[in-house]
Scaffold this motif. Sequence first.
Motif, PDB file in Angstrom:
ATOM      1  N   ILE A 440      19.668  33.857  14.735  1.00 32.31           N
ATOM      2  CA  ILE A 440      19.597  33.564  13.427  1.00 32.31           C
ATOM      3  C   ILE A 440      19.204  31.828  13.362  1.00 32.31           C
ATOM      4  N   PRO A 441      18.477  31.416  12.572  1.00 31.04           N
ATOM      5  CA  PRO A 441      18.175  30.015  12.435  1.00 31.04           C
ATOM      6  C   PRO A 441      19.641  29.312  12.195  1.00 31.04           C
ATOM      7  N   SER A 442      20.367  29.779  11.201  1.00 27.30           N
ATOM      8  CA  SER A 442      21.495  29.116  10.804  1.00 27.30           C
ATOM      9  C   SER A 442      22.547  28.785  11.791  1.00 27.30           C
ATOM     10  N   ALA A 443      22.742  30.006  12.700  1.00 29.46           N
ATOM     11  CA  ALA A 443      23.616  29.861  14.120  1.00 29.46           C
ATOM     12  C   ALA A 443      22.874  28.592  15.075  1.00 29.46           C
ATOM     13  N   VAL A 444      21.674  28.254  14.940  1.00 31.91           N
ATOM     14  CA  VAL A 444      21.183  27.180  15.614  1.00 31.91           C
ATOM     15  C   VAL A 444      21.502  25.784  15.043  1.00 31.91           C
ATOM     16  N   VAL A 445      21.465  25.730  13.772  1.00 30.09           N
ATOM     17  CA  VAL A 445      21.855  24.525  13.076  1.00 30.09           C
ATOM     18  C   VAL A 445      23.261  24.427  13.391  1.00 30.09           C
ATOM     19  N   ILE A 446      24.141  24.953  13.137  1.00 25.95           N
ATOM     20  CA  ILE A 446      25.549  25.001  13.411  1.00 25.95           C
ATOM     21  C   ILE A 446      26.108  25.427  14.802  1.00 25.95           C
ATOM     22  N   ALA A 447      25.301  25.265  15.790  1.00 24.10           N
ATOM     23  CA  ALA A 447      25.814  25.759  16.905  1.00 24.10           C
ATOM     24  C   ALA A 447      26.811  25.033  17.557  1.00 24.10           C
ATOM     25  N   ASP A 448      27.001  23.901  17.211  1.00 25.68           N
ATOM     26  CA  ASP A 448      27.993  22.788  17.717  1.00 25.68           C
ATOM     27  C   ASP A 448      29.516  23.411  17.138  1.00 25.68           C
ATOM     28  N   LEU A 449      29.471  23.810  15.726  1.00 22.70           N
ATOM     29  CA  LEU A 449      30.629  24.576  14.998  1.00 22.70           C
ATOM     30  C   LEU A 449      30.929  26.067  16.045  1.00 22.70           C
ATOM     31  N   GLU A 453      34.381  28.049  18.668  1.00 26.44           N
ATOM     32  CA  GLU A 453      35.053  29.198  18.578  1.00 26.44           C
ATOM     33  C   GLU A 453      34.729  30.355  19.457  1.00 26.44           C
ATOM     34  N   VAL A 454      34.172  30.319  20.790  1.00 30.53           N
ATOM     35  CA  VAL A 454      33.614  31.167  21.632  1.00 30.53           C
ATOM     36  C   VAL A 454      33.681  30.643  22.722  1.00 30.53           C
ATOM     37  N   ASP A 455      33.478  31.683  23.960  1.00 31.78           N
ATOM     38  CA  ASP A 455      33.514  31.488  25.215  1.00 31.78           C
ATOM     39  C   ASP A 455      31.822  31.237  25.965  1.00 31.78           C
ATOM     40  N   PHE A 456      31.115  31.971  25.067  1.00 34.51           N
ATOM     41  CA  PHE A 456      29.778  31.640  25.662  1.00 34.51           C
ATOM     42  C   PHE A 456      28.654  32.159  24.497  1.00 34.51           C
ATOM     43  N   PHE A 457      27.424  31.579  24.725  1.00 26.02           N
ATOM     44  CA  PHE A 457      26.442  31.766  23.709  1.00 26.02           C
ATOM     45  C   PHE A 457      25.287  32.927  24.551  1.00 26.02           C
ATOM     46  N   SER A 458      24.772  33.677  23.777  1.00 29.42           N
ATOM     47  CA  SER A 458      23.666  34.475  24.445  1.00 29.42           C
ATOM     48  C   SER A 458      22.599  34.507  23.313  1.00 29.42           C
ATOM     49  N   VAL A 459      21.533  33.778  23.756  1.00 27.90           N
ATOM     50  CA  VAL A 459      20.384  33.810  22.690  1.00 27.90           C
ATOM     51  C   VAL A 459      19.710  35.057  22.915  1.00 27.90           C
ATOM     52  N   VAL A 496      20.681  24.648  21.108  1.00 27.50           N
ATOM     53  CA  VAL A 496      21.854  25.724  21.480  1.00 27.50           C
ATOM     54  C   VAL A 496      22.409  25.328  22.823  1.00 27.50           C
ATOM     55  N   VAL A 497      21.584  25.012  23.916  1.00 25.22           N
ATOM     56  CA  VAL A 497      22.043  24.522  25.177  1.00 25.22           C
ATOM     57  C   VAL A 497      22.817  23.415  24.893  1.00 25.22           C
ATOM     58  N   ASN A 498      22.391  22.352  24.398  1.00 24.05           N
ATOM     59  CA  ASN A 498      23.190  21.011  24.196  1.00 24.05           C
ATOM     60  C   ASN A 498      24.624  21.220  23.752  1.00 24.05           C
ATOM     61  N   ALA A 499      24.499  21.961  22.664  1.00 21.55           N
ATOM     62  CA  ALA A 499      25.910  22.256  21.944  1.00 21.55           C
ATOM     63  C   ALA A 499      26.728  23.238  22.925  1.00 21.55           C
ATOM     64  N   ALA A 500      26.245  24.248  23.583  1.00 23.78           N
ATOM     65  CA  ALA A 500      27.405  24.950  24.393  1.00 23.78           C
ATOM     66  C   ALA A 500      27.617  23.943  25.338  1.00 23.78           C
ATOM     67  N   HIS A 501      27.089  23.145  26.092  1.00 29.31           N
ATOM     68  CA  HIS A 501      27.418  22.302  27.294  1.00 29.31           C
ATOM     69  C   HIS A 501      28.338  21.177  26.860  1.00 29.31           C
ATOM     70  N   ALA A 502      28.108  20.801  25.416  1.00 34.82           N
ATOM     71  CA  ALA A 502      28.905  19.727  24.995  1.00 34.82           C
ATOM     72  C   ALA A 502      30.338  20.270  24.851  1.00 34.82           C
ATOM     73  N   ALA A 503      30.422  21.706  24.595  1.00 36.35           N
ATOM     74  CA  ALA A 503      31.742  22.545  24.202  1.00 36.35           C
ATOM     75  C   ALA A 503      32.390  22.869  25.387  1.00 36.35           C
ATOM     76  N   ILE A 505      31.017  25.330  27.514  1.00 36.37           N
ATOM     77  CA  ILE A 505      30.741  26.924  27.688  1.00 36.37           C
ATOM     78  C   ILE A 505      29.267  27.219  28.103  1.00 36.37           C
ATOM     79  N   GLN A 506      28.919  28.453  28.297  1.00 38.09           N
ATOM     80  CA  GLN A 506      27.862  29.071  28.926  1.00 38.09           C
ATOM     81  C   GLN A 506      26.786  29.200  27.764  1.00 38.09           C
ATOM     82  N   ALA A 507      25.440  28.642  28.259  1.00 38.90           N
ATOM     83  CA  ALA A 507      24.378  29.135  27.445  1.00 38.90           C
ATOM     84  C   ALA A 507      23.609  30.229  28.198  1.00 38.90           C
ATOM     85  N   CYS A 508      23.319  31.343  27.473  1.00 41.92           N
ATOM     86  CA  CYS A 508      22.454  32.473  28.119  1.00 41.92           C
ATOM     87  C   CYS A 508      21.575  32.774  27.350  1.00 41.92           C
ATOM     88  N   ILE A 509      20.528  33.632  27.849  1.00 44.74           N
ATOM     89  CA  ILE A 509      19.623  34.355  27.207  1.00 44.74           C
ATOM     90  C   ILE A 509      19.355  35.656  27.757  1.00 44.74           C
TER      91      ILE A 509
END
Length: 586
Positions: A440-449, A453-459, A496-503, A505-509
């Motif tokens: 969802i676009p809102s999740a992209v915009v606040i990906a850093d926040l 909260e989590v251990d990984f993202f999956s797009v 999304v990748v930048n926010a994940a790596h800054a925190a 955590i892993q960024a997946c698709i």
Amino acid sequence: MGSERSEIRTLQGVGASAGIAIGRVRITDRRRVNVTEYELSPEEIPAEVSRFAKAVERAKAELSFLRDQLMTTRGPEHLCVIDAHLMLLDDTMLIGETAESIRSLGINAEGALKRTLEKIKTFFDGIEDEYLRERAGDVETVVERVLRNMVGEKQESLAQIEGKVIVVAHELSPADILQIDKSKVIGFITDLGGKTSHSAILARALEVPAVVGMERVTREVANGDMVIIDGASGVVIVNPGPEEFRDYLQRKQRFEYLERELFKLRDLPAETPDGHRILLKGNAEFLEEIDSIRRHGGDGIGLYRTEMLFFNRTVLPDEEEQFRLYAAAVRAMSPQPVTIRTLDVGGDKFLPDLDLDDEMNPALGMRAIRLSLRHPEAFKAQLRAILRASALGKVRVFFPMVSGVAEVRAAKALLEEAKLELGGKHPFDENLEVGIMIEIPSAVVIADLLAAEVDFFSVGTNDLIQYSLAIDRTNEHLVSLYEPLHPAVLRSLKMVVNAAHAAGIQACICGEMAGEPMYLPILLGLGFDELSMNAISIPRVKKILRRCTKAEATQVAAKALTFATAAEVESYLKSEISARFSESFD
């Protein structure tokens, strides 16, 4: 003997399972039972209810017998679909409502069952996602089995077919596909079906070339006709001439050669020439698909869908039923990890017992994590089942359609409650990793926040593209506007990748972009750590990955982000692939 019709004809269907098969037609009768509805006298109703009940019991006995056979011939990993059909035969909406219609409407069992089927199909009619919409086919398959028992029609088993043939049928059930002997049935063609139907999924898992959705193929060919089927393009050639025969024989040989070459990569790491390693995993919903993921060299399951257990029911699956399925998946994939997604459906279409209001736009309504949070006890039952499965191997869990931090915190709180409820009764992984889907676009915009909260993202790129571009990808008039390479999509992926790596955590698709070989340089260059796809795509993506340096991919991705349109990005990408990676796309 073949047909007297000798003209060469080229037909177009839906490519369901890649591969080329050349052989003679064997038509198998799988036509739907014709049903006539008629009224009963009050005195006839009890006997009619009894006749219906006996037909249901015969259907159960047939499926149970088939289940025992498959346990011996194929093993327990191929029983999921059969078990699902057995559950449908106990479903109160399908079976209970039919019996009640016989009594209340005073009509025959066949008519009542057909009415119930139409009612259930309305649950699926408005669904945008083709994958979910195809699940209606399972109900129809079970109904046809019961109807055949009521009218006394028997079906030939595909296990009894002799010789090397291409089976042609109106449609084939998952049970039919599981009985196929690949040394005899070298491919199949059907009038009905889609690329995401259970039969198509099983055909891919068993690697049987298949073309579906032909509409009239059973009327277009005759027993003994020579046909060529291309399971990738969906082309069927009837009575091919010498030129077509030579052409497709060469294509078949080339396809099989490339498959053998790709299989040589199965046990090699998914690593670039300059030493950058990423994980290539498979998407799965059925246990049958797991063997295919292993055979194609997958690093685990990156998306395990859990919706199958919730389809076509009026009673939610309990913790034990869910645990058995998740445990079987974890054991089948062990020692590789399994990432399980919690329920990702809309209750208005799949869970009528939750008594939700009809929605004008279900895609934006009460679905996925919203539905789970609205029904915390049912959600915790699923979480407890996942937790228990985590004691059997490496498991991660993630939540779909997250739009904000509050949802994540609420879901995690329920996960902690589920852990407490298990207490000392069942072991589980205390450090179970928790992720979310970014779609969802809102999740992209606040990906850093969200990353905090989590251990990984999956797009989930399928929905992310759809929501970002306001495109219904099932609308044939908007297909050209569904653009994975749209600059807005690429910039979203980068965020999304930048926010994940800054925190840290892993960024997946886990969307369709992951399995498209042409997109690999961009996804690698953007920095994704894991790609999850259909099993058959894994070696193709791995081949490119092992010949594309991380440094090259980074340059490609950076340049791709400078273009203003998807067409410009695609043109640039094709030129770069031709110049840098052409050998990888042979």
